[in-house]
Design a protein around this motif. Structure first.
Motif, PDB file in Angstrom:
ATOM      1  N   MET A   1       1.086  -1.031  -0.056  1.00 28.48           N
ATOM      2  CA  MET A   1      -0.090  -0.006  -0.236  1.00 28.48           C
ATOM      3  C   MET A   1       0.794   1.266   0.010  1.00 28.48           C
ATOM      4  N   LYS A   2       0.606   1.984  -0.776  1.00 26.47           N
ATOM      5  CA  LYS A   2       1.439   3.432  -0.932  1.00 26.47           C
ATOM      6  C   LYS A   2       0.359   4.761  -0.794  1.00 26.47           C
ATOM      7  N   LEU A   3       0.951   5.683  -0.014  1.00 26.94           N
ATOM      8  CA  LEU A   3       0.179   6.848   0.132  1.00 26.94           C
ATOM      9  C   LEU A   3       1.254   7.933  -0.256  1.00 26.94           C
ATOM     10  N   TYR A   4       0.661   8.739  -1.478  1.00 26.22           N
ATOM     11  CA  TYR A   4       1.388   9.698  -2.067  1.00 26.22           C
ATOM     12  C   TYR A   4       1.021  10.855  -1.340  1.00 26.22           C
ATOM     13  N   TYR A   5       1.905  11.673  -0.616  1.00 25.10           N
ATOM     14  CA  TYR A   5       1.386  12.740   0.045  1.00 25.10           C
ATOM     15  C   TYR A   5       2.679  14.023   0.136  1.00 25.10           C
ATOM     16  N   HIS A   6       2.135  14.985   1.024  1.00 24.77           N
ATOM     17  CA  HIS A   6       3.375  16.138   1.184  1.00 24.77           C
ATOM     18  C   HIS A   6       3.200  16.394   2.842  1.00 24.77           C
ATOM     19  N   PRO A   7       4.348  16.388   3.360  1.00 26.39           N
ATOM     20  CA  PRO A   7       4.344  16.584   4.799  1.00 26.39           C
ATOM     21  C   PRO A   7       3.508  17.583   5.322  1.00 26.39           C
ATOM     22  N   LEU A   8       3.477  18.701   4.480  1.00 29.60           N
ATOM     23  CA  LEU A   8       2.779  20.121   4.993  1.00 29.60           C
ATOM     24  C   LEU A   8       1.356  20.055   4.780  1.00 29.60           C
ATOM     25  N   SER A   9       0.905  19.009   4.168  1.00 25.21           N
ATOM     26  CA  SER A   9      -0.624  19.092   3.622  1.00 25.21           C
ATOM     27  C   SER A   9      -1.598  18.319   4.943  1.00 25.21           C
ATOM     28  N   GLY A  10      -2.421  18.961   5.296  1.00 27.37           N
ATOM     29  CA  GLY A  10      -3.169  18.532   6.462  1.00 27.37           C
ATOM     30  C   GLY A  10      -4.217  17.502   5.902  1.00 27.37           C
ATOM     31  N   HIS A  11      -4.645  17.707   4.663  1.00 26.62           N
ATOM     32  CA  HIS A  11      -5.284  16.401   3.846  1.00 26.62           C
ATOM     33  C   HIS A  11      -4.553  15.205   3.937  1.00 26.62           C
ATOM     34  N   ALA A  12      -3.231  15.105   3.513  1.00 25.59           N
ATOM     35  CA  ALA A  12      -2.409  14.333   3.410  1.00 25.59           C
ATOM     36  C   ALA A  12      -2.125  13.622   4.894  1.00 25.59           C
TER      37      ALA A  12
ATOM     38  N   ASN B   1      -4.562  10.556  -9.953  1.00 28.39           N
ATOM     39  CA  ASN B   1      -5.486  11.718  -9.311  1.00 28.39           C
ATOM     40  C   ASN B   1      -5.659  12.815 -10.620  1.00 28.39           C
ATOM     41  N   PRO B   2      -6.651  12.805 -11.584  1.00 26.59           N
ATOM     42  CA  PRO B   2      -6.746  13.820 -12.371  1.00 26.59           C
ATOM     43  C   PRO B   2      -6.706  15.295 -11.810  1.00 26.59           C
ATOM     44  N   LEU B   3      -7.326  15.320 -10.620  1.00 25.19           N
ATOM     45  CA  LEU B   3      -7.280  16.515  -9.890  1.00 25.19           C
ATOM     46  C   LEU B   3      -6.158  16.970  -9.376  1.00 25.19           C
ATOM     47  N   GLY B   4      -5.131  16.370  -9.478  1.00 19.42           N
ATOM     48  CA  GLY B   4      -3.651  16.834  -9.273  1.00 19.42           C
ATOM     49  C   GLY B   4      -3.417  17.019  -7.528  1.00 19.42           C
ATOM     50  N   GLN B   5      -4.068  16.359  -6.781  1.00 17.58           N
ATOM     51  CA  GLN B   5      -4.041  16.495  -5.343  1.00 17.58           C
ATOM     52  C   GLN B   5      -3.576  15.466  -4.489  1.00 17.58           C
ATOM     53  N   VAL B   6      -3.037  15.729  -3.372  1.00 11.79           N
ATOM     54  CA  VAL B   6      -2.581  14.711  -2.644  1.00 11.79           C
ATOM     55  C   VAL B   6      -3.711  14.781  -1.169  1.00 11.79           C
ATOM     56  N   PRO B   7      -3.914  13.802  -0.529  1.00  8.14           N
ATOM     57  CA  PRO B   7      -3.285  12.419  -0.717  1.00  8.14           C
ATOM     58  C   PRO B   7      -3.736  11.647  -1.756  1.00  8.14           C
ATOM     59  N   VAL B   8      -3.364  10.473  -2.146  1.00  7.70           N
ATOM     60  CA  VAL B   8      -3.747   9.495  -3.097  1.00  7.70           C
ATOM     61  C   VAL B   8      -3.209   8.012  -2.277  1.00  7.70           C
ATOM     62  N   LEU B   9      -4.080   7.115  -2.274  1.00 12.15           N
ATOM     63  CA  LEU B   9      -3.735   5.864  -1.590  1.00 12.15           C
ATOM     64  C   LEU B   9      -3.916   4.921  -2.688  1.00 12.15           C
TER      65      LEU B   9
ATOM     66  N   ASP C   1      -3.564   1.087  -3.425  1.00 12.03           N
ATOM     67  CA  ASP C   1      -3.682  -0.379  -2.835  1.00 12.03           C
ATOM     68  C   ASP C   1      -4.021  -1.467  -3.578  1.00 12.03           C
ATOM     69  N   GLY C   2      -2.748  -1.883  -4.265  1.00 13.79           N
ATOM     70  CA  GLY C   2      -2.396  -2.766  -5.319  1.00 13.79           C
ATOM     71  C   GLY C   2      -3.101  -2.087  -6.577  1.00 13.79           C
ATOM     72  N   ASP C   3      -4.182  -2.508  -7.243  1.00 14.27           N
ATOM     73  CA  ASP C   3      -4.578  -1.999  -8.335  1.00 14.27           C
ATOM     74  C   ASP C   3      -5.669  -1.064  -8.152  1.00 14.27           C
ATOM     75  N   LEU C   4      -5.888  -0.896  -6.863  1.00 11.85           N
ATOM     76  CA  LEU C   4      -6.951   0.221  -6.688  1.00 11.85           C
ATOM     77  C   LEU C   4      -6.373   1.563  -6.260  1.00 11.85           C
ATOM     78  N   VAL C   5      -7.124   2.627  -6.601  1.00 16.38           N
ATOM     79  CA  VAL C   5      -6.779   3.992  -6.326  1.00 16.38           C
ATOM     80  C   VAL C   5      -7.755   4.581  -5.819  1.00 16.38           C
ATOM     81  N   VAL C   6      -7.254   5.397  -4.398  1.00 14.73           N
ATOM     82  CA  VAL C   6      -8.379   6.096  -3.742  1.00 14.73           C
ATOM     83  C   VAL C   6      -7.779   7.382  -3.569  1.00 14.73           C
ATOM     84  N   THR C   7      -8.778   8.580  -4.230  1.00 20.12           N
ATOM     85  CA  THR C   7      -8.257   9.899  -3.897  1.00 20.12           C
ATOM     86  C   THR C   7      -9.233  10.553  -2.866  1.00 20.12           C
ATOM     87  N   ASP C   8      -9.025  11.448  -2.286  1.00 28.04           N
ATOM     88  CA  ASP C   8      -9.663  12.439  -1.305  1.00 28.04           C
ATOM     89  C   ASP C   8      -9.133  11.949  -0.082  1.00 28.04           C
ATOM     90  N   SER C   9      -9.142  12.720   0.886  1.00 27.82           N
ATOM     91  CA  SER C   9      -8.500  12.361   2.189  1.00 27.82           C
ATOM     92  C   SER C   9      -9.757  11.634   2.964  1.00 27.82           C
TER      93      SER C   9
END
Length: 203
Positions: free
Chosen positions: A1-12, A47-55, A57-65
């Motif tokens: 499982m991968k989490l794409y994030y930025h450390p200063l993003s509260g959403h992430a 994530n076509p919206l170009g926002q973090v975070p993105v999770l 999980d295998g072949d599944l992608v979940v966007t929005d915190s």
């Protein structure tokens, strides 16, 4: 499982915090937002919206915190974090809406001005922040967490931007119940702090 994030993003941070509270093994993939890593063709496929975070999980992608919070609670059958009864589910949805609304346009927006230089009107967003903080402080007058004695994803959704609200010149001194709740969150096993920036009232 991968989490794409930025450390200063509260959403992430919401997503990172919940993964850690659940004890779910995951890889953190930091994106250099300042240099447009969230706008590359590769990331926009996730994530076509170009926002973090993105999770991922295998072949599944979940966007929005908040969607990630719901997904993780359901995937791991954690009804303690996301109760199944109708009333609790409705109460949690209310707070997720607050996270996307009043929190985003209040303490989050105030912090965006000082940390990221976003062009908002400070007086307006700080006033919004205090309005919602007064509501939350009243809600916490007779309970430890938003729904009762134990934390849920509602608490996770609200924590990050409230904890770092002073960075946006939003003073938490008047909100004793909120400060007590923040301390309770920070005592949870697996808690991961949201990095603080010495700016605003936090300077």
């Amino acid at each position: 499982m991968k989490l794409y994030y930025h450390p200063l993003s509260g959403h992430a941070h919401r997503a990172q915090l919940f993964l850690s509270l659940l004890g779910v093994p995951h890889e953190l993939v930091e994106l250099d937002l300042a240099n447009g890593a969230h706008k590359t063709p590769e990331f926009l496929k996730l994530n076509p919206l170009g926002q973090v975070p993105v999770l991922e999980d295998g072949d599944l992608v979940v966007t929005d915190s908040t969607a990630i919070l719901v997904y993780l609670a359901r995937k791991y059958d954690r009804s303690d974090w996301l109760p199944q009864d109708t009333v609790s589910a409705a109460r949690i949805q209310r707070w997720l809406a607050v996270a996307a609304g009043e929190i985003a346009y209040g303490p989050c927006a105030a912090r965006l001005i000082t940390v990221f230089g976003v062009d908002f009107r400070p007086d307006e967003v700080i006033a919004r922040a205090h309005r919602i903080l007064r509501v939350i402080d009243a809600e916490l007058s007779d309970r430890d967490f938003l729904l009762g004695t134990g934390p849920t994803i509602a608490d996770v959704a609200l924590y990050s931007y409230i904890a770092n609200a002073p960075e946006g010149n939003v003073d938490l001194a008047a909100y004793g119940n909120v400060r007590r709740w923040l301390a309770s969150m920070e005592q949870l096993p697996g808690f991961v702090a949201f990095p603080k920036t010495p700016i605003g009232l936090a300077a």
